[in-house]
Write a protein that holds these residues in place. Structure first.
Motif, short mmCIF file in Angstrom:
data_model
loop_
_atom_site.label_atom_id
_atom_site.label_comp_id
_atom_site.label_asym_id
_atom_site.label_seq_id
_atom_site.Cartn_x
_atom_site.Cartn_y
_atom_site.Cartn_z
N PHE A 130 6.12 3.15 -12.28
CA PHE A 130 5.88 4.57 -12.45
C PHE A 130 4.43 4.92 -12.14
O PHE A 130 3.96 6.01 -12.45
N THR A 131 3.73 3.99 -11.49
CA THR A 131 2.35 4.23 -11.09
C THR A 131 2.31 5.28 -9.99
O THR A 131 2.97 5.12 -8.96
N PRO A 132 1.55 6.36 -10.20
CA PRO A 132 1.49 7.42 -9.17
C PRO A 132 1.08 6.86 -7.81
O PRO A 132 0.10 6.12 -7.70
N GLY A 133 1.86 7.17 -6.81
CA GLY A 133 1.60 6.68 -5.46
C GLY A 133 2.23 5.33 -5.17
O GLY A 133 2.26 4.88 -4.03
N ASN A 134 2.72 4.67 -6.22
CA ASN A 134 3.34 3.35 -6.05
C ASN A 134 4.65 3.28 -6.83
O ASN A 134 5.00 2.23 -7.38
N GLU A 135 5.37 4.39 -6.88
CA GLU A 135 6.61 4.44 -7.64
C GLU A 135 7.66 3.53 -7.00
O GLU A 135 7.69 3.35 -5.78
N ARG A 136 8.49 2.94 -7.84
CA ARG A 136 9.55 2.08 -7.32
C ARG A 136 10.85 2.32 -8.08
O ARG A 136 10.89 2.27 -9.30
N LEU A 137 11.91 2.61 -7.32
CA LEU A 137 13.25 2.78 -7.86
C LEU A 137 14.09 1.57 -7.43
O LEU A 137 14.38 1.41 -6.24
N PRO A 138 14.48 0.71 -8.36
CA PRO A 138 15.24 -0.48 -7.98
C PRO A 138 16.69 -0.13 -7.64
O PRO A 138 17.22 0.91 -8.06
N SER A 139 17.32 -1.02 -6.91
CA SER A 139 18.75 -0.84 -6.60
C SER A 139 19.58 -1.24 -7.82
O SER A 139 19.10 -1.94 -8.71
#
Length: 340
Positions: A130-139
């Motif tokens: 949830f880091t701004p600019g480094n967001e990650r949504l896993p499968s």
């Protein structure tokens, strides 16, 4: 941690929601200091006559919270919690009494909430960002691959030896949703031991309110989950703990969908159905953990849990902006939260 104690008496004048503490710095004898510790913002307010007393109180709070962080952080190498995680599926790890107590309390809340609160959520770490600019949504496949590691029932506690064992390799625990409340409680004890009777300690969404402000009970405001600078309620309160969990602090939107950091341990994805939960109770360790549990359970089951616990009250803003409050909270007036 005291679930079953006499009902706390709170003096309310206005409404009831929480998050922003707004004591006026211009009031005589009121000193506030802000810093960062345990991965969150710390704000300490004391009502004293002498600035040197305030400085000493601030220093004692920082020292105490740093001490607890060194015991309970899963992020720092060499802490007892890091050792537990490193030896998951290998062997039990002996831990200090404080760490054993917190993990025991966490398991009790997991049991009371049917697993809605679960410190083994940390087994999912690294999948989400949830880091701004480094967001990650896993499968979904990535999440499903780790989900089998999330289960508080695979924490083995030995009270005689004070050991903690995680049954499966790859398991991990994270105490962030309970240890900050614990640290707030101990920070307030440090303040009280110095002779200060009127104070507030606030770490992120967790707050302990002691004594009174210069003009009577401390005035606390509760923010609108959708508008940062807008309060939807205020309250006057003394000698109580207040914790809020919300979907707005660490989050991102992707393809029109809001993803936030409060995970449902049963799905590995953000809990749905709630915008924010505010829990009031006798100690901040309890309110900290319960605010997360109730958020995950949702308005109906969450309020059912609250009503089953003596000395605990809650206010929930659901995903449609509707307000749900437990019987012990007297609402004088409310301002409807912003939509959506």
């Amino acid at each position: 941690m005291e679930f079953f104690i006499k009902r706390i008496q709170l003096a309310f004048t206005a409404l009831i929601f929480l998050s922003a503490l707004i004591p006026s710095a211009a009031q005589a004898g009121l000193f506030t200091k802000k810093t960062s510790i345990m991965g969150t913002d710390l704000e300490v307010t004391v009502s004293v006559e002498d600035a040197s007393l305030a400085d000493a109180a601030f220093s004692s709070v920082e020292d105490e919270m740093a001490r607890i962080e060194a015991l309970m952080s899963e992020w720092k190498e060499g802490t007892p919690v890091s050792d537990i995680n490193r030896h998951a599926g290998i062997k039990p790890v002996a831990v200090p009494d404080e760490v054993f107590k917190i993990i025991t309390d966490a398991v009790l809340i997991s049991e009371a909430s049917g697993g809605a609160f679960d410190v083994t959520w940390a087994s999912m770490r690294g999948l989400w960002s949830f880091t701004p600019g480094n967001e990650r949504l896993p499968s979904k496949d990535e999440v499903d691959g780790r989900l089998g590691l999330v289960d508080y029932r695979n924490i083995v506690l030995d009270p005689a030896k004070k050991t903690v064992y995680l049954k499966k390799r790859g398991m991990a625990i994270g105490l962030g949703a309970i240890s900050k409340g614990y640290a707030v409680d101990f920070a307030m004890k440090m303040i009280a031991s110095s002779g200060i009777k009127d104070a507030i300690v606030k770490a992120g969404g967790d707050m302990r309110v002691q004594g009174r402000g210069p003009d009577g009970p401390w005035k606390i405001g509760i923010r609108d989950p959708r508008e940062k600078d807008r309060l939807i309620a205020t309250l006057e309160v003394s000698n109580a703990s207040i914790s809020t969990s919300g979907d707005y602090e660490r989050s991102f939107i992707k393809d029109g969908v809001l993803y936030h950091h409060i995970m449902d341990p049963k799905t590995g994805f953000p809990a749905r159905g709630t915008r924010s939960v505010t829990v009031l109770g006798p100690d901040t360790e309890t309110t900290d953990a319960l605010s997360t549990a109730v958020f995950v359970l949702g308005p109906v089951a969450g309020m059912g849990l609250i009503k089953s616990l003596k000395g605990i009250e809650a206010l929930i803003v659901d995903s449609n902006g509707r307000i749900h409050s437990s019987p012990g909270i007297s609402l004088v007036a409310t301002v409807a939260p912003a939509r959506p």
